[in-house]
Design a protein around this motif. Structure first.
Motif, PDB file in Angstrom:
ATOM      1  N   TRP A 150       0.883  -1.730  -0.195  1.00 30.69           N
ATOM      2  CA  TRP A 150       0.319  -0.186   0.065  1.00 30.69           C
ATOM      3  C   TRP A 150       0.980   1.074   0.135  1.00 30.69           C
ATOM      4  O   TRP A 150       0.672   1.924  -0.955  1.00 30.69           O
ATOM      5  CB  TRP A 150      -1.150  -0.089   0.931  1.00 30.69           C
ATOM      6  N   ARG A 226      -4.686   5.927   8.442  1.00 34.86           N
ATOM      7  CA  ARG A 226      -5.830   5.139   7.326  1.00 34.86           C
ATOM      8  C   ARG A 226      -5.201   3.272   7.475  1.00 34.86           C
ATOM      9  O   ARG A 226      -4.483   3.009   8.060  1.00 34.86           O
ATOM     10  CB  ARG A 226      -6.068   5.462   6.033  1.00 34.86           C
ATOM     11  N   GLN A 227      -6.240   2.871   7.519  1.00 31.44           N
ATOM     12  CA  GLN A 227      -6.364   1.076   7.798  1.00 31.44           C
ATOM     13  C   GLN A 227      -7.111   0.720   6.746  1.00 31.44           C
ATOM     14  O   GLN A 227      -7.426   0.944   5.513  1.00 31.44           O
ATOM     15  CB  GLN A 227      -8.005   0.608   8.828  1.00 31.44           C
ATOM     16  N   TYR A 229      -6.531  -2.845   3.679  1.00 33.80           N
ATOM     17  CA  TYR A 229      -6.227  -4.321   4.161  1.00 33.80           C
ATOM     18  C   TYR A 229      -5.584  -5.308   2.664  1.00 33.80           C
ATOM     19  O   TYR A 229      -5.733  -4.652   2.083  1.00 33.80           O
ATOM     20  CB  TYR A 229      -7.903  -4.772   3.916  1.00 33.80           C
TER      21      TYR A 229
ATOM     22  N   GLU B 525     -16.371   2.526   5.838  1.00 33.68           N
ATOM     23  CA  GLU B 525     -14.377   2.269   6.757  1.00 33.68           C
ATOM     24  C   GLU B 525     -15.216   1.319   6.668  1.00 33.68           C
ATOM     25  O   GLU B 525     -14.775  -0.033   7.359  1.00 33.68           O
ATOM     26  CB  GLU B 525     -14.304   3.249   6.825  1.00 33.68           C
ATOM     27  N   ALA B 528     -15.975  -2.412   4.432  1.00 32.65           N
ATOM     28  CA  ALA B 528     -14.972  -2.411   3.701  1.00 32.65           C
ATOM     29  C   ALA B 528     -14.213  -3.280   5.461  1.00 32.65           C
ATOM     30  O   ALA B 528     -13.202  -4.036   4.539  1.00 32.65           O
ATOM     31  CB  ALA B 528     -14.141  -1.054   3.469  1.00 32.65           C
ATOM     32  N   GLU B 532     -13.887  -7.529   4.618  1.00 32.87           N
ATOM     33  CA  GLU B 532     -12.916  -8.639   5.186  1.00 32.87           C
ATOM     34  C   GLU B 532     -13.061  -9.727   6.253  1.00 32.87           C
ATOM     35  O   GLU B 532     -12.443 -10.827   5.775  1.00 32.87           O
ATOM     36  CB  GLU B 532     -11.487  -7.641   5.628  1.00 32.87           C
ATOM     37  N   ARG B 575      -7.956   2.621  -1.741  1.00 31.87           N
ATOM     38  CA  ARG B 575      -8.929   1.642  -0.934  1.00 31.87           C
ATOM     39  C   ARG B 575     -10.435   1.163  -0.689  1.00 31.87           C
ATOM     40  O   ARG B 575     -10.426   0.428  -1.194  1.00 31.87           O
ATOM     41  CB  ARG B 575      -8.628   2.460   1.212  1.00 31.87           C
ATOM     42  N   ASN B 578     -10.174  -1.228  -4.411  1.00 37.45           N
ATOM     43  CA  ASN B 578      -9.575  -2.279  -3.901  1.00 37.45           C
ATOM     44  C   ASN B 578     -10.650  -3.329  -2.814  1.00 37.45           C
ATOM     45  O   ASN B 578     -11.736  -3.910  -3.036  1.00 37.45           O
ATOM     46  CB  ASN B 578      -8.538  -2.899  -2.560  1.00 37.45           C
ATOM     47  N   LYS B 582     -13.172  -6.100  -4.923  1.00 36.18           N
ATOM     48  CA  LYS B 582     -13.450  -7.464  -4.112  1.00 36.18           C
ATOM     49  C   LYS B 582     -15.135  -7.675  -4.485  1.00 36.18           C
ATOM     50  O   LYS B 582     -15.960  -8.715  -3.784  1.00 36.18           O
ATOM     51  CB  LYS B 582     -12.541  -7.549  -2.449  1.00 36.18           C
TER      52      LYS B 582
END
Lengths: 250, 639
Positions: A150, A226-227, A229, B525, B528, B532, B575, B578, B582
């Protein structure tokens, strides 16, 4: 100073970086123990398949045949511990009450996470000083998974952060941060090895600083970063292209 | 009296015991007005579902009793119990006793002459003092019917037993009953045969077990097995469905699985059962199967053909076949056809279809400018906000594509939406689905903003902004939306949440209100992370974002994929790309691949298909959102 190294078992320690941490600490005169969490075989297989698909089977076969895997195969952490008379504790999951008892029996000052699962809060409360972990990106910007990738995709510098572990995900106080320069010929695999080497070095350094009271933790501001995955293969390919451009430029 | 009636699958049944029924009948005879009794069994109840005439007749009867044990059970299962079984034959025997005691005059009409004679002798043997004023067999012509009615009137019976088969019995009673001055008429079917000793009743054990029918089946297997098999199966399914929907649910559609569905259903169920096993074991497969988008569009076209090219069918149900045309979703299905036609220029027939759908929507638009609730056969008919908004989307898209004939209906729809809105940004309960406000109306506000921009109408813009501000005010700090449900006291589904998010997001793209984008990202957020955490995004979440279902709502998953992909386009945050890739892949893996035309290419409501969201159904909006998100996916990979 008593340190317990926490790792999943059996995971392939292809680069021997876990052993390097252990050796570094032992050389510095620190008393060691190793805690292996070993999920049930079914859960291991499930996790392995989900993470790596068929590759996990190939890797397993290669390991059983004793084929060299990576640049410096080396011993596993388990065999190293046996050879150096370091006590080893094997538990099912870190959430087991049994795991907590086994850990408490060692009265650890510090836990060092070497590729462990998410650590439950009661385990984090056991060591006197705390728990440290090596994160393969620069915090606070990149929390979560596949953060090296990332970082590259975002055009940010890559590196390793050593941080204290709190119950959040990668939100604890930062002890060390060091960037890794991208060099010609770098691939994701090569970068991963560089991260491991750096992580091993910084974990030993951070441990000694904590022992000597020289550590200077800085807290992460909430809302910073930020998070992330697990990266989708499409984005991974984008990352690889981007890395190839960066590596060609130097 | 009405208050003492239970309702079983839409049929009234008196909450009376045998004793109370007899008292009630005595009272009716005392009133000396025409009254009628009917006994309900499973077969009649099933027949009533398709036969409104029979339903009306039953509803008019003064006394309705539970003839079969199965009716008593059904009433208990459905939560509106009747106290006990009052079988027609038992009631007749008791009434004969009562008539003997009270001196009521009795007439028996029907059955074969010889059987009737034996029954008459038997009745008189058991009730020697009974005033059996006359009998007449059931084999007479229509000309004779008049004469016989006159004869009965002259004999002034208090009780008339009619032993003719349905529906001849009902027709005769409906025609002559009111004119013959008999205070109590009761249909008795095969009871005369039993009294005459021609047929025997089942042992009491079987009666108690609700298996009296099985005894009759043993006596006449060849004639009856088919009827019993289909009646009993349908009866059971009706109860299951009614129970699932609750008593306030909509009137049930007619259960009519086609031969194809009978073959497809076990395959689909077995496949889904098998597919749930490796879910946690395999890495998520990436990429989109070849032809997924084309198949989805082809199915949407078939959903249009299924209604004779009026609206798009609400969907295909493995239990009911193609469902009626659905105004709400046809409004946005047509947008997807237009978008696809732009990508595949050889598909101009799609533009013609989209225009036909738009014209059909004009034909169902109500006088107030709104669009009706439910499907085209839903009654009572009333305009509701959400459906009006979805059709406004479709008409606006058609207008933007150059079809000016949709301007006037779109303007009327927009006026309906503005006129019914309240000061706080919600709509009047009378025009809301379920009479409660919904945050997912943000998707309506988006339609209004699109229309307002085209028509340059500041009132419409202002109303839309009010709705969106209200929606944001209903978001909790953890990114969850209150009032994001179809029915009160339920947990929001990914479908409704995605409606809300997309509405806010696209409204942001038009009006650039940063608060709306921030609200969308807050929810994006959290979801997401949920995406997962498990291989299948759950359908529902409570206020602390705990999943409250195990099945996936596939339309919601597909819609959220679209929301994330649009978020990526708008914010540039990878993100979201991503998560979007998915989610779309997770949904498309459940696209139907079975080669049967009514389902091939469609997305089921739930995974597994028996999940609570549109069970055993392929709703048209699920496939629509899949197609929509697949187009966004294609675009995302190209950039």
């Amino acid at each position: 100073m008593k340190v317990v190294l926490v790792s999943r078992y059996p995971r392939v320690d292809s680069m021997g970086w876990k052993r390097q941490v252990a050796e570094g600490l032992l050389d510095a005169g620190i008393e060691l123990a190793v805690l292996f969490s070993r999920a049930r075989l079914l859960d291991q297989a499930r996790a392995g398949l989900r993470e790596e698909g068929a590759a996990v089977a190939r890797r397993y076969v290669a390991l059983r045949r004793g084929e060299p895997h990576g640049a410096s195969p080396g011993q596993s952490l388990a065999s190293w511990a046996a050879a150096h008379a370091v006590p080893v504790v094997r538990v099912g999951s870190l959430s087991d009450p049994h795991a907590l008892d086994a850990l408490a029996a060692h009265h650890p000052d510090l836990l060092v996470l070497l590729g462990a699962d998410i650590v439950p809060a009661p385990v984090l409360a056991t060591p006197r000083i705390g728990t440290i972990n090596a994160h393969y990106a620069l915090l606070p910007a990149f929390r979560g998974m596949n953060v090296t990738e990332w970082s590259i995709l975002a055009g940010a510098p890559v590196g390793v952060t050593i941080h204290l572990v709190d119950p959040g995900i990668d939100t604890g106080d930062i002890l060390h941060r060091e960037t890794i320069p991208i060099e010609a010929g770098d691939t994701l695999e090569r970068l991963r090895r560089k991260h491991q080497q750096l992580a091993a070095r910084l974990l030993v350094r951070a441990t000694l600083e904590l022992r000597d009271g020289r550590a200077q933790p800085t807290s992460q501001a909430p809302g910073e970063g930020r998070q992330y995955y697990r990266m989708h293969p499409h984005l991974r390919r984008m990352t690889e292209r981007r890395l190839a451009q960066l590596a060609a430029r130097v | 009296m009405r208050a003492e009636r239970a309702e079983v699958l839409g049929c009234p049944v008196d909450r009376l015991t045998m004793k109370q029924t007899l008292l009630r009948i005595e009272e009716l005879i005392g009133q000396r007005r025409f009254s009628q009794h009917v006994a309900i069994n499973a077969a009649k109840l099933v027949a009533m579902q398709d036969d409104p005439e029979l339903r009306r007749i039953v509803e008019r009867c003064e006394v309705v009793s539970a003839d079969g044990q199965s009716i008593v059970w059904a009433s208990r299962i459905l939560g509106d119990p009747v106290p006990e079984r009052v079988a027609g034959i038992d009631l007749m025997q008791q009434l004969l006793g009562l008539a003997e005691q009270r001196g009521f005059r009795v007439f028996v009409l029907g059955a074969r002459a010889d059987v009737l004679e034996r029954a008459r002798q038997e009745i008189l043997r058991r009730h020697p003092r009974l005033a059996l004023v006359g009998v007449h067999d059931g084999y007479f012509s229509d000309e004779e019917a008049e004469r016989i009615a006159g004869e009965i009137r002259d004999l002034r019976p208090d009780i008339l037993f009619v032993a003719m088969p349905s529906p001849r019995k009902e027709r005769w009673i409906a025609r002559h009953g009111p004119h013959i001055d008999v205070p109590f008429v009761m249909g008795v079917g095969g009871s005369i045969d039993v009294i005459a000793g021609v047929t025997r009743r089942a042992p009491v054990v079987l009666q108690r077990l609700g298996l009296e029918w099985s005894y009759r089946l043993l006596q006449e297997p060849g004639r009856l097995w088919r009827r019993y098999a289909s009646t009993n199966l349908r009866f059971a399914l009706l109860i299951l469905r009614a129970r699932r929907r609750g008593r306030d649910g909509p009137r049930r559609a007619i259960l009519r699985p086609s031969a194809g569905a009978v073959i497809a259903m076990p395959i689909v169920l077995a496949r889904d059962a098998a597919a749930t096993v490796p879910e946690g074991w395999l890495p998520p497969r990436d990429g989109i199967p070849a032809g997924a988008l084309d198949e989805a569009i082809a199915w949407l076209c078939r959903s249009h053909d299924a209604t004779g090219r009026r609206g798009s069918s609400k969907g295909f149900s493995l239990l009911h076949g193609w469902l009626p045309a659905y105004p709400e979703t046809t409004g946005y299905v047509l947008e997807t056809l237009l978008a696809y036609a732009q990508r595949r220029p050889d598909e101009d027939q799609l533009v013609a279809r989209a225009r036909e759908m738009g014209a059909w929507e004009v034909s169902v638009q109500d006088a107030d400018g709104g669009i009706m609730e439910g499907h085209v056969r839903t009654r009572p008919r009333r305009s509701i906000v959400f459906n009006t908004g979805m059709v406004l989307h479709g008409w606006t898209t058609l207008v933007e594509a150059g079809f000016r004939e949709f301007e006037a209906p779109a303007a009327r729809a927009a006026r309906f939406l503005v006129a019914n809105m309240r000061a706080d940004g919600t709509w009047r309960p009378a025009v809301e689905y379920g009479g409660i406000p919904h945050t997912y109306n943000a998707r309506v506000a988006w339609a209004m903003l699109r229309w307002a921009r085209h028509a340059d109408d500041a009132d419409v813009t202002e109303a839309a902004r009010r709705q969106l501000c209200w929606t944001v005010s209903r978001q909790t700090r953890n990114g969850w939306f209150a009032d994001c449900v179809f029915k009160a006291a339920s947990d929001p589904s990914t479908h409704g949440i995605a409606y809300t998010m997309r509405g806010l997001l696209e409204s942001y793209a038009i009006e650039q209100d940063d608060g709306w984008l921030a609200a969308v990202e807050r929810t994006a957020e959290v979801l997401a992370r949920k995406l997962e955490l498990s291989p299948r995004l759950p359908a529902n979440f409570d206020a602390s974002w705990r999943p409250t279902s195990r099945h996936a709502c596939l339309t919601g998953t597909a819609q959220l994929g679209g929301v994330w992909l649009r978020l990526h386009t708008i914010t540039g945050d990878l993100r979201w790309l991503n998560a979007g890739l998915k989610a779309v892949e997770q949904a498309v893996r459940r696209q139907e691949r079975l080669g049967w035309a009514p389902i091939r290419g469609a997305l089921p409501g739930s995974f597994p298909t028996w999940g609570r969201y549109a069970p055993l159904q392929y709703p048209n909006w699920a496939t629509r959102f899949l197609a929509d998100s697949l187009m966004l996916y294609e675009s995302a990979l190209q950039t």
